[in-house]
Scaffold this motif. Structure first.
Motif, PDB file in Angstrom:
ATOM      1  N   TRP B 145      -1.387  -1.694   6.178  1.00 18.54           N
ATOM      2  CA  TRP B 145      -2.551  -0.813   6.106  1.00 18.54           C
ATOM      3  C   TRP B 145      -2.444  -0.131   4.740  1.00 18.54           C
ATOM      4  CZ3 TRP B 145      -6.265  -0.796   9.798  1.00 18.54           C
ATOM      5  CH2 TRP B 145      -5.944  -1.379  11.023  1.00 18.54           C
ATOM      6  N   ASP B 149      -8.075   1.448   3.446  1.00 21.43           N
ATOM      7  CA  ASP B 149      -8.394   1.338   4.879  1.00 21.43           C
ATOM      8  C   ASP B 149      -8.662   2.694   5.500  1.00 21.43           C
ATOM      9  OD1 ASP B 149      -5.861  -1.208   5.201  1.00 21.43           O
ATOM     10  OD2 ASP B 149      -8.020  -1.435   4.878  1.00 21.43           O
ATOM     11  N   THR B 150      -9.737   2.767   6.282  1.00 17.17           N
ATOM     12  CA  THR B 150     -10.033   3.940   7.109  1.00 17.17           C
ATOM     13  C   THR B 150     -10.396   3.426   8.489  1.00 17.17           C
ATOM     14  OG1 THR B 150     -10.882   5.206   5.227  1.00 17.17           O
ATOM     15  CG2 THR B 150     -11.474   5.980   7.419  1.00 17.17           C
ATOM     16  N   VAL B 151      -9.766   3.963   9.509  1.00 18.40           N
ATOM     17  CA  VAL B 151     -10.007   3.484  10.867  1.00 18.40           C
ATOM     18  C   VAL B 151     -10.461   4.642  11.745  1.00 18.40           C
ATOM     19  CG1 VAL B 151      -9.054   2.241  12.835  1.00 18.40           C
ATOM     20  CG2 VAL B 151      -8.089   1.860  10.560  1.00 18.40           C
ATOM     21  N   PRO B 167      -3.697   5.014   3.801  1.00 17.62           N
ATOM     22  CA  PRO B 167      -4.814   4.737   4.722  1.00 17.62           C
ATOM     23  C   PRO B 167      -5.095   5.985   5.544  1.00 17.62           C
ATOM     24  CG  PRO B 167      -2.799   3.806   5.582  1.00 17.62           C
ATOM     25  CD  PRO B 167      -2.468   4.351   4.209  1.00 17.62           C
ATOM     26  N   LYS B 408     -13.333  -5.925   4.708  1.00 20.47           N
ATOM     27  CA  LYS B 408     -13.455  -5.408   6.080  1.00 20.47           C
ATOM     28  C   LYS B 408     -14.211  -4.089   6.116  1.00 20.47           C
ATOM     29  CE  LYS B 408      -8.949  -5.362   6.885  1.00 20.47           C
ATOM     30  NZ  LYS B 408      -8.244  -6.036   5.795  1.00 20.47           N
TER      31      LYS B 408
END
Lengths: 205, 449
Positions: B145, B149-151, B167, B408
């Motif tokens: 990660w 990335d950001t979730v 992230p 993504k």
């Protein structure tokens, strides 16, 4: 002649005794006042600290894990959600804030101010008189969060550090010769309480 | 006479000073009492907290235990007793533990005994849906990660989570093992500066994948639609939204292509007789726009689901109220097909689950065949991704720039909860009861009553 000497001696000794006793009384009164002030400060601090400690420990009770329990977080103001223990479906918003010093001008102490508490939209209640109410917020890795904590970082609050100071509203005057430039002209009994790691268990779910 | 007067004065002042001394001594005592009473209140509270931990420990050893018991402690600092117990609440799947301390300080009068209470609520749900996780894997395949990335949504891995950079995890992230490297640490040239908006937890119990998809198969047989892969190895599923009205969408199933193959079925998800599950033991190809609630499952151990084009909900939950929900389940892989439609962005609304394989992009490395344009655009997911082995949807160059395949854009569907999930979506058993709420008593009048 003898009687005159008796009278003079009695007067002198009586006067010395009287002055000594009055002086002792004066010192006793001053100490009594100080002790009284210390005791008042302690009781004020203990009652305020217990209230804050108890409520902060229950921050987030009844709030879904995915939601943020703290709504606003600043160095002297906080707003958070907490359900009632007898009805977990009723979520209250509890707010604490520090009032201005101008509200307590009638006391000798120029630094004291009210600590206010509000539940939902009800009237604010002054729950204590303090001179310092400072909050610090730490995330899970122990890093301090800048205040006021921005809305995107509210969910990162993991531990609250709480500093509380209470001083006697009434002063004990200081001798002018002992007052250095910039210092206060009176003495105030003071007591400081600090909880360096106040973490609600509801943040660890 | 003056002497007598002086004597009277002295005696008088002595009496007054005596009272003042008495008062000062009393104040001194009160000051000490304040400190000791706070100490006693703290000890009483600690006793109750210890009781809560004791009852949790006992409950986790035997989750069927209900009732209460009293334990007496004696020692220099823990002098008192704790009454603790577990009881069912009126709410299904919710139990309450309670620990009440009884503490008597040696300093207090015998009539003053302190009590403190700690209550802990636990959710006893035996099974939990995988779809409540934005991202879940058995094995991260050493994929990092990274800063880009950001979730949103819950993240979990049954294996190690690899992090390099910064992230952002908006919800709680858990792992059954650990982070590599640990948060805030550097190892092997990588630094873990991840931002955990809602905390993290390591060494949590494994979310076990099911041994098969028999549950979905049975549901498809009993009240859904089940197709035999031996008859037709491929099924082509087109999601059709119908009109703009809600609930009139339908699903067309063919056996050789989206348009020319023989029509097998036209399914209406809103049909009360349809339980929302369709499965095949062969390969499933799917595309279209869904109006309704549906789970599509490729249930044999060698069957995959291919995403042939964009899959969207008729009503976008990000912009309006939507009751559309799709589950895409494969025993092996869910694959974004390498075709013209997908090579310029691909959007998928749905909850993806792969039992033994991965969610991946076909030809993500642009090697077979080699396209003139190696970048396929963005892969936009609105839903959840649960996979056994983390699959690849693109490759990056040494500088971290996308070299081939998709970039993504994964977004968790906030509607997904334990109760709002695709029909018969795979679940895991919760072996450890999770704490939902914790309450501790306060030693001041309840100002909210």
């Amino acid at each position: 002649m003898g009687s005159l000497l008796d009278i003079i001696a009695s007067t002198v000794f009586g006067g010395i005794l009287l002055i000594t006793v009055v002086n002792a009384s004066d010192i006793a009164a001053e100490n009594n006042s100080k002790f009284n002030g210390d005791e008042v400060v302690q009781e004020m601090l203990v009652s305020t600290a217990r209230l804050l400690e108890g409520e902060f420990r229950n921050m987030g009770f009844g709030v879904r894990r995915e939601s943020t329990a703290v709504l606003y977080a600043d160095s002297s103001r906080i707003s958070f959600l907490c359900a009632r223990p007898n009805s977990m479906t009723t979520i209250d918003t509890i707010k604490y804030r520090l009032g201005p010093t101008s509200e307590l001008l009638k006391t000798k102490n120029e630094l004291d101010r009210y600590l206010y508490r509000r539940v939902n939209s009800s009237a604010e209640l002054g729950v204590g008189v303090v001179t310092l109410f400072k909050l610090k917020y730490l995330n899970i890795t122990g890093d301090s969060l800048a205040t006021p904590v921005t809305s995107d970082k509210l969910s990162e609050i993991y531990v609250v550090e709480l500093n509380l100071e209470v001083q006697n509203p009434a002063a004990i005057s200081r001798q002018g010769a002992l007052v250095n430039p910039g210092e206060r002209t009176a003495l105030y009994s003071s007591s400081l309480w600090q909880q360096t790691r106040l973490a609600s268990q509801n943040y660890r779910r | 006479m003056v002497g007598k007067a002086g004597l009277i004065v002295v005696v008088g002042f002595s009496i007054i000073l005596g009272f003042m001394s008495l008062n000062m001594a009393r104040l001194g005592n009160k000051a000490v009492n304040n400190m000791s009473s706070y100490n006693d209140a703290t000890l009483s509270h600690n006793l109750a907290t210890a009781g809560a931990n004791i009852v949790l420990s006992r409950f986790y050893a035997d989750t069927t235990w209900r009732g209460d018991t009293t334990q007496t402690l004696s020692g220099q600092n823990f002098n008192g007793s704790i009454r603790y117990g577990v009881a069912n609440t009126g709410t299904p799947n919710l139990v309450r533990m309670q620990a009440i301390s009884t503490y008597r300080s040696p300093m207090l009068p015998i009539s003053e005994t302190l009590h403190d209470t700690v209550m802990v609520y636990l959710n006893t749900n035996a099974s939990s849906t995988f779809s409540k996780y934005a991202w879940l894997t058995n094995n991260e395949n050493s994929v990092n990660w990274t800063t880009a990335d950001t979730v949103w949504g819950l993240v979990h891995s049954n294996g190690t989570l690899y992090v390099s950079g910064k992230p952002v995890f908006m919800q709680k992230i858990t792992t059954s093992k650990s982070f590599s490297p640990a948060p805030g640490k550097t190892s092997g040239g990588k630094t873990n500066n991840a931002i955990f908006k809602n905390g993290y937890e390591t060494s949590v119990p494994i979310r076990e994948f099911p041994n098969n998809l028999a549950r979905m198969d049975s549901a498809a047989t009993a009240g859904g639609k089940k197709y035999n892969g031996a008859t037709y190895p491929n099924r082509w599923v087109t999601l059709n939204p119908g009109t703009a009205d809600n609930g009139d969408g339908f699903v067309v199933v063919r056996n050789s292509s989206f348009t020319t193959g023989a029509l097998n079925d036209t399914i209406r998800p809103s049909n009360p007789a349809f339980n929302g599950v369709m499965s095949s033991t062969g390969v499933i190809h799917v595309k279209g726009k869904l109006d309704g609630v549906l789970s599509i499952a490729a249930t044999s151990t060698t069957s995959d689901v291919f995403i042939e084009d964009t899959i969207r909900y008729e009503k976008n939950p990000l912009t309006t109220t939507s009751d559309d929900l799709l589950g895409i389940v494969a025993d092996r892989d869910v694959v974004v097909a390498d075709n013209v439609a997908n090579n310029t962005n691909c959007s998928i609304d749905g909850c993806i689950f792969t039992r033994t394989g991965s969610f991946k992009a076909q030809n993500h490395d642009n090697t077979s065949p080699v396209h003139a344009q190696p970048l396929y655009g963005e892969l936009r997911i609105l839903g959840s991704i649960v996979q056994n082995n983390r699959g690849a949807v693109g490759t990056v160059s040494g500088g971290g720039t996308l070299a081939t395949g998709f970039s993504k854009r994964y977004r968790f569907d906030d509607r997904l909860t334990e109760t709002f999930k695709p029909p018969l979506f795979p679940e895991y058993l919760t072996k450890v009861y999770c704490i939902t709420n914790w309450w501790e008593s306060m030693r001041v009048p309840n100002l909210r009553e």
